[in-house]
Write a protein that holds these residues in place. Structure first.
Motif, PDB file in Angstrom:
ATOM      1  N   GLU A 120      39.596  40.413  43.934  1.00  0.00           N
ATOM      2  CA  GLU A 120      39.614  39.108  43.267  1.00  0.00           C
ATOM      3  C   GLU A 120      41.053  38.651  42.973  1.00  0.00           C
ATOM      4  O   GLU A 120      41.361  37.464  43.041  1.00  0.00           O
ATOM      5  N   VAL A 121      41.915  39.627  42.662  1.00  0.00           N
ATOM      6  CA  VAL A 121      43.328  39.290  42.439  1.00  0.00           C
ATOM      7  C   VAL A 121      43.903  38.746  43.744  1.00  0.00           C
ATOM      8  O   VAL A 121      44.629  37.752  43.769  1.00  0.00           O
ATOM      9  N   LEU A 122      43.547  39.432  44.840  1.00  0.00           N
ATOM     10  CA  LEU A 122      44.060  39.003  46.144  1.00  0.00           C
ATOM     11  C   LEU A 122      43.582  37.604  46.494  1.00  0.00           C
ATOM     12  O   LEU A 122      44.351  36.770  46.969  1.00  0.00           O
ATOM     13  N   LEU A 123      42.281  37.368  46.254  1.00  0.00           N
ATOM     14  CA  LEU A 123      41.720  36.073  46.639  1.00  0.00           C
ATOM     15  C   LEU A 123      42.236  34.921  45.777  1.00  0.00           C
ATOM     16  O   LEU A 123      42.014  33.764  46.088  1.00  0.00           O
ATOM     17  N   PRO A 166      41.769  38.233  36.805  1.00  0.00           N
ATOM     18  CA  PRO A 166      40.308  38.309  36.734  1.00  0.00           C
ATOM     19  C   PRO A 166      39.823  39.288  35.668  1.00  0.00           C
ATOM     20  O   PRO A 166      40.583  40.138  35.198  1.00  0.00           O
ATOM     21  N   PHE A 190      52.488  41.340  45.051  1.00  0.00           N
ATOM     22  CA  PHE A 190      51.818  40.123  44.593  1.00  0.00           C
ATOM     23  C   PHE A 190      52.836  38.998  44.360  1.00  0.00           C
ATOM     24  O   PHE A 190      52.529  37.832  44.600  1.00  0.00           O
ATOM     25  N   LEU A 219      32.757  39.249  47.285  1.00  0.00           N
ATOM     26  CA  LEU A 219      32.640  39.207  45.820  1.00  0.00           C
ATOM     27  C   LEU A 219      31.248  39.598  45.338  1.00  0.00           C
ATOM     28  O   LEU A 219      30.920  39.459  44.172  1.00  0.00           O
ATOM     29  N   HIS A 277      33.802  36.051  53.374  1.00  0.00           N
ATOM     30  CA  HIS A 277      34.083  35.127  52.273  1.00  0.00           C
ATOM     31  C   HIS A 277      33.033  35.235  51.169  1.00  0.00           C
ATOM     32  O   HIS A 277      33.353  35.263  49.980  1.00  0.00           O
ATOM     33  N   GLY A 295      41.699  45.429  38.768  1.00  0.00           N
ATOM     34  CA  GLY A 295      41.822  46.279  39.939  1.00  0.00           C
ATOM     35  C   GLY A 295      43.136  46.048  40.639  1.00  0.00           C
ATOM     36  O   GLY A 295      43.545  44.905  40.846  1.00  0.00           O
ATOM     37  N   LEU A 296      43.833  47.134  40.944  1.00  0.00           N
ATOM     38  CA  LEU A 296      45.080  47.053  41.706  1.00  0.00           C
ATOM     39  C   LEU A 296      45.094  48.232  42.662  1.00  0.00           C
ATOM     40  O   LEU A 296      44.268  49.130  42.548  1.00  0.00           O
ATOM     41  N   GLU A 334      39.164  48.072  48.612  1.00  0.00           N
ATOM     42  CA  GLU A 334      39.618  46.897  47.861  1.00  0.00           C
ATOM     43  C   GLU A 334      38.478  46.280  47.066  1.00  0.00           C
ATOM     44  O   GLU A 334      38.660  45.786  45.967  1.00  0.00           O
ATOM     45  N   ARG A 385      38.129  46.578  42.893  1.00  0.00           N
ATOM     46  CA  ARG A 385      38.141  45.228  42.298  1.00  0.00           C
ATOM     47  C   ARG A 385      39.469  44.506  42.477  1.00  0.00           C
ATOM     48  O   ARG A 385      39.741  43.529  41.785  1.00  0.00           O
ATOM     49  N   VAL A 386      40.306  45.012  43.400  1.00  0.00           N
ATOM     50  CA  VAL A 386      41.583  44.332  43.605  1.00  0.00           C
ATOM     51  C   VAL A 386      41.369  43.033  44.389  1.00  0.00           C
ATOM     52  O   VAL A 386      42.201  42.145  44.407  1.00  0.00           O
TER      53      VAL A 386
END
Lengths: 300, 424
Positions: free
Chosen positions: B237-240, A79, A97, B406, B402, A83-84, B230, B234-235
């Motif tokens: 969006e990576v997770l989703l 994205p 991940f 975001l 949900h 962010g991590l 989270e 901003r983590v």
């Protein structure tokens, strides 16, 4: 088979139409540039591809399958908002991940060092994410996206915030992945990066397609009839040619603008034998110029 | 399912490694132990010397001067830390009003701390002992009533005397020692419970409720901080992009439930060890722990689902605090009314609170620990209600989560959140 097919997708937030009846075809094995000004709807479209948000209408199909969930293991996404987990180590972030992408521990043991090496972070495996610089953080984010070696890699503004050296590293990795058969879709508003990398582009503005297709064809379509040549002759000779619209001279360098639809080859034929030609270049418009022209027209 | 477990595992492992967890596990029992230890020590130490109380007593009976004198002197001999400086004025009905006005002026001027008047008919009629005070300091109230009681004793002694009763004998006759004996399964197995054990037995139901409250509420807040962290880092969006929002929420709930159970288990072990070490014999039925775990899991899932929903629509912890207010109050109500609940675990109040889902685990644990007569049907009914509430809240929270997760910028209004729910 197309890697990605979006058909007439639309998405509104309250009364704002972020994406409006967009249709996109991304051929497999290509690098596809998703271009547009800020707020054009790029990120919203990407989020719909990833099923993070659902389109109000239209359909998304990845490698012929309309269920993104079925394709999760074959696609990856980086994205725009980086962010991590700050307190986790670089290695454990990749392991986490990677495991969510269904990679087994044995595969991860091979992939983690490989990808850290690729993005020049091999020395940082045991560092916590919060100890990394912004550029390193971004490269780690890329490694997180690439760890499952996806068939379709979607990158939202991958070059923003990277210095030229790291941009080059990333660009080379993307090209290598394409050579290995992967499809890479990336969004950007940095046109020269797209120009260097893309086979195809889509330009969107206000949620709608402005232009799409092969980059080479688009550039040909928007040729302006400009020619740059190094000649040993008088400016008057060039001006007198019937296909020439205007000429600018600086020493022996001439910037020549041809009349509508005039063929640059005709000009070359007129020159050869009559004057000494040391350089001759048909100037193609840059993507930046096409972008400014088309988006500017739309905004008017 | 495997992704839910992976999210849960990370949540558990990372939480266990965090400083907050270590502090909450070890510091809370340590602080409790320190408070108990030091309050016991402080209770054993004698209070420091307090300034003497200046009193004037007017005895309108004219009979009690010696008795009062004797008692005040005895008090001064036994209580070095708080002496009484007193003066007695003779009871004279003619000059009383004048005398009283003078003493009240002295009271207002701060020359004395209190003025006591004993009515003339207090020995044989309905006369009173009146304590006059002026802007009394809180620190003197207990001592002043102690002095009034000394005067009262003098009156009682005199009442006995004129009726020829032997006060010492009556006191002796009124002494009846009592004891509580807990019998065991076997014939002859008997144990006299001392006062500490009796109080502890009464506190056990409260301890169960408190443990449930801390376990659910303190650990439930981890969900809020975890989601907001989270979101702000901003983590999310990576997770989703690798798990869907329901898997993420379910994984987090599962991981944090594990954390909650770990904390509870450690605290219970610490409390059990402390009780064993002190040699206090408390009879806690094993099945209580079985119910505890069930009610805890359901209660925790309920609260952490609410927290996940709240966290997803907030950008900072400060945003979340405003929404937390009403929820905190719901959880505090049973804690504040524990005495009523312990005294009447089958009463209407306790039964009614048992059916208010967020309170159910707290109230039911207290009721089960306080009485073995909670009908089994009520246990099933409250558990069924809790399961139903958990399903409804997870459904609502997952929808809010949900959409909200975001959303950045301004916190959405309730109307907007309701629109998300309708739309989804």
């Amino acid at each position: 088979m197309d890697a990605l097919l979006l058909q007439n997708i639309s998405k509104s937030f309250n009364h704002f139409k972020a994406v409006d009846d967009l249709t996109v075809t991304v051929p497999a094995g290509s690098v596809y540039g998703f271009l547009g000004p800020n707020g054009a709807g790029k990120t919203t479209t990407i989020r719909m591809i990833m099923n993070i948000i659902r389109p109000d209408s239209g359909s998304v199909s990845i490698f012929g399958d309309s269920s993104v969930e079925n394709m999760r293991s074959r696609i990856s996404y980086m994205p725009e908002e980086r962010g991590l987990y700050r307190k986790m180590t670089v290695r454990s972030v990749l392991a986490y991940f990677g495991s969510l992408k269904n990679l087994s521990p044995s595969v991860l043991n091979e992939r983690i060092p490989y990808w850290l090496e690729q993005v020049n972070l091999a020395d940082c495996a045991k560092k916590k994410v919060e100890e990394l610089s912004r550029g390193m953080h971004q490269k780690l984010q890329f490694a997180v996206a690439a760890i499952n070696q996806p068939d379709l890699l979607i990158l939202d503004e991958p070059f923003s915030g990277l210095d030229p050296v790291n941009q080059e590293i990333l660009k080379n990795i993307i090209l290598r992945m394409r050579e290995n058969g992967a499809t890479i879709l990336f969004s950007t508003h940095v046109m020269h990066e797209a120009e260097k990398l893309c086979d195809y582009i889509l330009l969107i503005n206000k949620g709608r397609t402005v232009i799409d297709g092969k980059l080479r064809q688009i550039k040909d379509r928007y040729r302006t009839g400009a020619v740059s040549a190094e000649l040993a002759c008088d400016v008057g000779f060039i001006e007198a040619l019937p296909i020439v619209s205007s000429v600018k001279q600086q020493d022996n360098r001439f910037d020549i603008m041809l009349k509508d639809n005039a063929d640059p080859q005709k000009l070359l034929a007129e020159l050869v034998g009559k004057v000494e030609v040391t350089a001759f270049e048909v100037k193609a418009p840059s993507l930046h110029e096409i972008f400014i022209k088309l988006v500017g027209q739309q905004d008017e | 399912m495997s992704k839910i477990l992976k999210v849960a595992r990370r949540e558990y492992v990372e939480s266990v490694k965090s400083k907050t967890f270590i502090i909450s596990v070890f510091m809370a029992p340590l602080i409790m132990a320190a408070i108990i230890f030091f309050s016991a020590k402080i209770a054993q130490t004698k209070p420091g010397s307090r300034p003497p109380l200046k009193i004037t007593v007017t005895d309108l009976t004219g009979l009690l001067a010696d008795e009062i004198d004797a008692r005040f002197n005895a008090h001064n001999e036994n209580s070095e830390n708080r002496q009484i400086i007193y003066s007695q004025t003779a009871g004279d009905a003619n000059s009383f009003n004048e005398q009283s006005a003078v003493q009240k002026d002295r009271l207002r001027e701060g020359k004395i701390d209190a003025y006591i008047v004993i009515d003339s008919n207090v020995v044989s009629g309905n006369g009173k002992i009146s304590l006059y005070t002026y802007k009394t300091e809180a620190s003197n109230i207990d001592s002043l009533w102690g002095i009034v009681n000394l005067c009262r004793d003098a009156v009682i002694k005199y009442r006995y005397q004129i009726r020829n009763f032997d006060k010492e004998l009556i006191d002796e006759l009124q002494k009846v020692p009592t004891q509580q004996i807990e019998i065991g399964q076997a014939q002859g197995e008997e144990k006299v419970k001392d006062e500490i054990e009796m109080v502890t037995s009464m506190l056990v139901p409260f301890a169960f409720m408190l443990l449930m409250y801390i376990g659910i509420f303190a650990n439930g807040q981890h969900m809020l901080t975890s989601v907001i962290e989270e979101k702000s880092s901003r983590v999310i969006e990576v997770l989703l992009s690798v798990v869907d929002s329901f898997q993420l929420m379910a994984g987090k709930i599962l991981g944090l439930t594990g954390i909650g159970l770990t904390v509870i288990a450690l605290w219970t072990f610490a409390a059990y060890s402390a009780v064993q070490w002190k040699g206090v014999d408390i009879d806690i039925k094993g099945w209580l722990f079985f119910y505890f775990v069930i009610y805890f899991i359901l209660g925790f899932i309920l609260l952490s689902s609410i927290m996940a929903g709240i966290g997803s629509i907030c950008n900072t912890l400060r945003d979340a605090q405003n929404l937390m207010g009403p929820i905190t109050i719901i959880y505090i109500i049973p804690l504040m009314s524990w005495i009523i609940l312990v005294r009447s675990p089958q009463g209407t109040y306790a039964t009614a609170l048992s059916y208010v889902p967020p309170m159910t685990p707290l109230v039911m644990m207290l009721r089960l620990a306080a009485s073995s007569e909670v009908p089994i049907i009520e246990i099933f009914a409250t558990l069924a209600l809790l399961v139903f509430s958990v399903i409804v809240v997870i459904w609502i929270s997952a929808k809010v989560f949900h959409t909200g997760i975001l959303m950045y910028g301004k916190k959405p209004r309730l109307r907007e959140v309701l629109r998300w729910l309708r739309k989804s």
